[in-house]
Design a protein around this motif. Structure first.
Motif, PDB file in Angstrom:
ATOM      1  N   LYS A 290       5.259   7.322  -3.199  1.00 45.63           N
ATOM      2  CA  LYS A 290       5.509   8.419  -4.134  1.00 45.63           C
ATOM      3  C   LYS A 290       6.973   8.858  -4.105  1.00 45.63           C
ATOM      4  N   SER A 291       7.555   8.903  -2.911  1.00 44.88           N
ATOM      5  CA  SER A 291       8.943   9.354  -2.777  1.00 44.88           C
ATOM      6  C   SER A 291       9.949   8.263  -3.132  1.00 44.88           C
ATOM      7  N   GLY A 292       9.478   7.019  -3.270  1.00 47.02           N
ATOM      8  CA  GLY A 292      10.377   5.908  -3.536  1.00 47.02           C
ATOM      9  C   GLY A 292      10.972   5.297  -2.287  1.00 47.02           C
ATOM     10  N   GLU A 293      10.508   5.759  -1.127  1.00 49.17           N
ATOM     11  CA  GLU A 293      11.047   5.236   0.134  1.00 49.17           C
ATOM     12  C   GLU A 293      10.710   3.763   0.307  1.00 49.17           C
ATOM     13  N   ILE A 294       9.518   3.361  -0.125  1.00 53.32           N
ATOM     14  CA  ILE A 294       9.146   1.948  -0.068  1.00 53.32           C
ATOM     15  C   ILE A 294       8.753   1.460  -1.456  1.00 53.32           C
ATOM     16  N   TRP A 295       8.843   0.144  -1.652  1.00 50.46           N
ATOM     17  CA  TRP A 295       8.509  -0.456  -2.939  1.00 50.46           C
ATOM     18  C   TRP A 295       7.372  -1.470  -2.818  1.00 50.46           C
ATOM     19  N   ILE A 296       7.133  -1.971  -1.598  1.00 50.80           N
ATOM     20  CA  ILE A 296       6.136  -3.017  -1.374  1.00 50.80           C
ATOM     21  C   ILE A 296       5.353  -2.691  -0.107  1.00 50.80           C
ATOM     22  N   ALA A 297       4.045  -2.978  -0.119  1.00 48.10           N
ATOM     23  CA  ALA A 297       3.215  -2.813   1.075  1.00 48.10           C
ATOM     24  C   ALA A 297       1.987  -3.696   0.948  1.00 48.10           C
ATOM     25  N   CYS A 298       1.346  -3.970   2.061  1.00 52.09           N
ATOM     26  CA  CYS A 298       0.023  -4.583   2.015  1.00 52.09           C
ATOM     27  C   CYS A 298      -0.993  -3.473   2.285  1.00 52.09           C
ATOM     28  N   MET A 299      -2.051  -3.459   1.477  1.00 52.14           N
ATOM     29  CA  MET A 299      -3.026  -2.373   1.562  1.00 52.14           C
ATOM     30  C   MET A 299      -4.332  -2.838   0.950  1.00 52.14           C
ATOM     31  N   TRP A 300      -5.417  -2.162   1.297  1.00 49.58           N
ATOM     32  CA  TRP A 300      -6.707  -2.458   0.689  1.00 49.58           C
ATOM     33  C   TRP A 300      -6.652  -2.186  -0.807  1.00 49.58           C
ATOM     34  N   LYS A 301      -7.228  -3.071  -1.575  1.00 50.86           N
ATOM     35  CA  LYS A 301      -7.263  -2.904  -3.028  1.00 50.86           C
ATOM     36  C   LYS A 301      -7.856  -1.548  -3.397  1.00 50.86           C
ATOM     37  N   ALA A 302      -8.875  -1.135  -2.672  1.00 46.43           N
ATOM     38  CA  ALA A 302      -9.519   0.145  -2.963  1.00 46.43           C
ATOM     39  C   ALA A 302      -8.535   1.297  -2.863  1.00 46.43           C
ATOM     40  N   ARG A 303      -7.690   1.264  -1.840  1.00 42.63           N
ATOM     41  CA  ARG A 303      -6.690   2.314  -1.682  1.00 42.63           C
ATOM     42  C   ARG A 303      -5.663   2.272  -2.820  1.00 42.63           C
ATOM     43  N   ALA A 304      -5.227   1.065  -3.153  1.00 38.27           N
ATOM     44  CA  ALA A 304      -4.254   0.923  -4.229  1.00 38.27           C
ATOM     45  C   ALA A 304      -4.803   1.466  -5.543  1.00 38.27           C
ATOM     46  N   LEU A 305      -6.086   1.251  -5.783  1.00 39.91           N
ATOM     47  CA  LEU A 305      -6.719   1.793  -6.985  1.00 39.91           C
ATOM     48  C   LEU A 305      -6.682   3.319  -6.978  1.00 39.91           C
ATOM     49  N   GLN A 306      -6.978   3.913  -5.829  1.00 41.42           N
ATOM     50  CA  GLN A 306      -6.941   5.375  -5.720  1.00 41.42           C
ATOM     51  C   GLN A 306      -5.554   5.905  -6.051  1.00 41.42           C
ATOM     52  N   TRP A 307      -4.551   5.288  -5.457  1.00 42.13           N
ATOM     53  CA  TRP A 307      -3.180   5.766  -5.632  1.00 42.13           C
ATOM     54  C   TRP A 307      -2.715   5.585  -7.069  1.00 42.13           C
ATOM     55  N   LYS A 308      -3.091   4.475  -7.672  1.00 44.51           N
ATOM     56  CA  LYS A 308      -2.730   4.219  -9.059  1.00 44.51           C
ATOM     57  C   LYS A 308      -3.370   5.244  -9.983  1.00 44.51           C
TER      58      LYS A 308
END
Length: 351
Positions: A223-241
């Motif tokens: 959210k802050s732009g500190e990172i641009w890439i990560a590995c994460m569970w698809k479920a979490r990525a869906l929540q954040w999106k």
């Protein structure tokens, strides 16, 4: 469950699991204040919130109060083993990822599970069943990126080695096992050893990746732009999106890894009757649909039918499934302590 789901279960036959978010534990001695209590050892954060919202009401209606013993998976697994000789344990239900649960089962601390004590287990997909636990939810780890910063979608986690991403790659500390396995695929790994991941992480150190204490902290860094890439569970990525973050995710060309989150009853549970009822509630189809809709994890029971749009977002295509690697649980469990030592003493210490 839609027929499409039934066709994609084979890939996860030997899936391993992982923690979601650490939090401060309750005082164990206070957990059993009443005989109607069921003490559930679980992660904090979103997972516990959803347990409170969707699972607790099911057992509350049966006269059972739920108390959470909150902490990370490593501490919970250690507690199960440390209390194995105690007549009265501090947990009635323990939730763990499947690698940790397998490890606990080898210590002989878990009650056998069957449809006799968990009737809803009859609806669980056979691929997910074990003699010692029930499958709650599942997903897979993917490559997540900020589409505003990474305008060309990455094809492989090898892209994280590009100098333009120096300081922009993030990891969740509590996912150390799965981070290592996932990045190891880019080094030729196949889910049977952590060694390929060690090699890749050593290469990545030169690009100054960042390690955050929890999944929620990774989201904040996106959210802050500190990172641009990560590995994460698809479920979490869906929540954040869905929460508004400018994220996309892909299964990289080298593949992805699955995860199943499970629940079990310790042999020294103080309230086994309530524990079995809680386990049964975890497999309630309505609760499963709520977890899919709210958290993005796919159901593990056949009678939890998802609307087509939800199935499309939570599920995986046949082409994606072909690139998802299963695990050798026995081999990985034997390497687990070594993987934590590498993560802490060689990878993180070298950043």
């Amino acid at each position: 469950m839609h027929k499409h789901n039934l066709h994609r279960r084979g890939f996860i036959k030997q899936a391993a699991g992982l923690a979601i978010a650490p939090a401060l534990p309750l005082i164990p001695g206070m957990a059993h204040g009443a005989s109607s209590n069921v003490v559930v050892g679980t992660w904090g954060g979103d997972y516990q919130n959803l347990l409170q919202k969707f699972i607790s009401p099911i057992v509350n209606a049966q006269g059972i109060d739920v108390v959470f013993d909150t902490g990370n998976a490593t501490a919970r697994n250690t507690k199960l083993k440390a209390e194995r000789n105690s007549r009265r344990g501090s947990m009635d239900v323990a939730l763990l990822g499947d690698l940790d649960m397998y490890d606990a089962s080898t210590a002989g601390v878990l009650e056998p599970v069957s449809v006799d004590n968990v009737p809803n287990l009859a609806n669980a997909i056979d691929t997910f069943k074990t003699p010692y636990s029930i499958p709650h939810i599942f997903s897979a780890m993917v490559l997540v990126y900020n589409k505003d910063k990474v305008t060309t979608p990455p094809h492989s986690f090898k892209d994280a080695l590009d100098p333009k991403y120096k300081g922009r790659v993030g990891f969740s500390d509590i996912l150390f096992n799965f981070n290592t396995l996932f990045v190891g695929l880019a080094e030729g790994g196949n889910g049977t050893s952590f060694e390929p991941g060690y090699k890749f992480l050593k290469k990545l150190q030169a690009n100054s990746p960042k390690v955050f204490p929890s999944n929620e902290a990774v989201a904040a860094a996106f959210k802050s732009g500190e990172i641009w890439i990560a590995c994460m569970w698809k479920a979490r990525a869906l929540q954040w999106k869905e929460a508004g973050l400018p994220l996309e995710f892909v299964i990289p060309e080298e593949g992805a890894i699955p995860v199943t989150f499970e629940a079990a009853v310790p042999k020294n549970s103080r309230n086994k009757d309530a524990a079995w009822k809680y386990m049964n509630a975890l497999l309630d189809p309505a609760g499963q649909v709520h977890f899919a809709d709210t958290m993005g994890y796919a159901p593990t029971v056949r009678n939890a039918s998802l609307p087509p749009e939800l199935q499309a977002s939570v599920g995986f295509t046949e082409q994606e499934l072909a690139r998802i690697h299963s695990y050798d649980l026995k081999a990985l469990a034997s390497q687990r302590s070594a993987s934590l030592e590498f993560w802490n003493k060689e990878f993180k210490a070298g950043l």
